[in-house]
Design a protein around this motif. Structure first.
Motif, PDB file in Angstrom:
ATOM      1  N   UNK A 152       2.883   2.752  -0.571  1.00 34.30           N
ATOM      2  CA  UNK A 152       2.538   1.364  -0.268  1.00 34.30           C
ATOM      3  C   UNK A 152       3.681   0.741   0.516  1.00 34.30           C
ATOM      4  N   UNK A 153       3.393   0.305   1.732  1.00 36.59           N
ATOM      5  CA  UNK A 153       4.363  -0.428   2.534  1.00 36.59           C
ATOM      6  C   UNK A 153       4.236  -1.889   2.128  1.00 36.59           C
ATOM      7  N   UNK A 154       5.161  -2.357   1.317  1.00 36.57           N
ATOM      8  CA  UNK A 154       5.060  -3.652   0.654  1.00 36.57           C
ATOM      9  C   UNK A 154       5.371  -4.808   1.613  1.00 36.57           C
ATOM     10  N   UNK A 156      -1.533  -7.668  -1.684  1.00 36.95           N
ATOM     11  CA  UNK A 156      -2.078  -7.164  -2.941  1.00 36.95           C
ATOM     12  C   UNK A 156      -2.478  -5.703  -2.755  1.00 36.95           C
ATOM     13  N   UNK A 157      -2.118  -4.865  -3.729  1.00 36.60           N
ATOM     14  CA  UNK A 157      -2.569  -3.477  -3.778  1.00 36.60           C
ATOM     15  C   UNK A 157      -3.501  -3.336  -4.973  1.00 36.60           C
ATOM     16  N   UNK A 214      -3.953  -3.737 -10.322  1.00 34.71           N
ATOM     17  CA  UNK A 214      -3.656  -4.577  -9.175  1.00 34.71           C
ATOM     18  C   UNK A 214      -2.171  -4.928  -9.203  1.00 34.71           C
ATOM     19  N   UNK A 215      -1.503  -4.746  -8.057  1.00 35.59           N
ATOM     20  CA  UNK A 215      -0.093  -5.092  -7.922  1.00 35.59           C
ATOM     21  C   UNK A 215       0.051  -6.103  -6.785  1.00 35.59           C
ATOM     22  N   UNK A 235      -1.532 -12.022   3.342  1.00 39.30           N
ATOM     23  CA  UNK A 235      -2.804 -12.610   2.910  1.00 39.30           C
ATOM     24  C   UNK A 235      -3.897 -11.558   2.818  1.00 39.30           C
ATOM     25  N   UNK A 236      -3.504 -10.279   2.847  1.00 44.32           N
ATOM     26  CA  UNK A 236      -4.472  -9.193   2.852  1.00 44.32           C
ATOM     27  C   UNK A 236      -4.484  -8.382   1.578  1.00 44.32           C
ATOM     28  N   UNK A 237      -5.363  -7.379   1.581  1.00 40.39           N
ATOM     29  CA  UNK A 237      -5.530  -6.492   0.433  1.00 40.39           C
ATOM     30  C   UNK A 237      -5.459  -5.043   0.904  1.00 40.39           C
ATOM     31  N   UNK A 238      -4.729  -4.221   0.150  1.00 37.60           N
ATOM     32  CA  UNK A 238      -4.733  -2.772   0.341  1.00 37.60           C
ATOM     33  C   UNK A 238      -5.473  -2.189  -0.860  1.00 37.60           C
ATOM     34  N   UNK A 239      -6.496  -1.394  -0.600  1.00 37.23           N
ATOM     35  CA  UNK A 239      -7.300  -0.806  -1.671  1.00 37.23           C
ATOM     36  C   UNK A 239      -7.246   0.714  -1.575  1.00 37.23           C
ATOM     37  N   UNK A 240      -7.027   1.373  -2.718  1.00 39.75           N
ATOM     38  CA  UNK A 240      -6.862   2.819  -2.735  1.00 39.75           C
ATOM     39  C   UNK A 240      -7.623   3.425  -3.908  1.00 39.75           C
TER      40      UNK A 240
END
Length: 129
Positions: free
Chosen positions: A85-87, A92-93, A103-104, A73-78
């Motif tokens: 990315x540890x999927x 969401x990335x 966005x992936x 339920x979180x977001x990874x932003x880069x």
């Protein structure tokens, strides 16, 4: 609850485990982890690592070759051309680089995998977690 942790030296680590906690690592190779609900983790040094595994957490990283992980339920932003990315299925990335944004979404097929994302495209599967 609502705690914060910070690591500023090279190779340092910071961890926040309470609700809405925040963790920040600013040195090269540093790592930040937030495990509580609504937590945030930030890594700004090269090859840094940010992980937000609590519900609705945010993991952010700003340098090349960083590693990010967010809960389902979180977001990874880069902000970088390349990222590990540890999927987690459902996560969401969001990746931004000099000339684009992408966005992936983590899928069941990739759940538990560490992948290399380069300018919005998965280019390599690294390993099972």
């Amino acid at each position: 609850e609502s705690g914060s942790a910070s690591a500023t030296g090279s190779g340092g680590s910071a961890s926040a485990t309470g609700w809405r906690g925040s963790a920040s690592a600013t040195g090269s190779g540093g790592s930040a982890s937030a495990t509580g609900s609504g937590g945030s983790a930030s890594a700004t040094g090269e090859s840094g690592s940010a992980s937000a595994t609590g519900e609705s957490g945010v993991a952010a990283a700003t340098q090349e070759y960083c590693t990010v992980k967010a809960s389902a339920t979180g977001i990874a932003a880069v902000c970088a051309n390349q990222v590990k990315w540890e999927v987690v299925a459902g996560s969401v990335l969001v990746q931004r680089w000099a000339t684009g944004t992408k966005m992936l979404r983590g899928t069941k097929k990739l759940d538990g995998q560490t992948v290399k994302v380069e300018r919005g495209k998965i280019v390599k599967e690294w390993s099972s977690l």
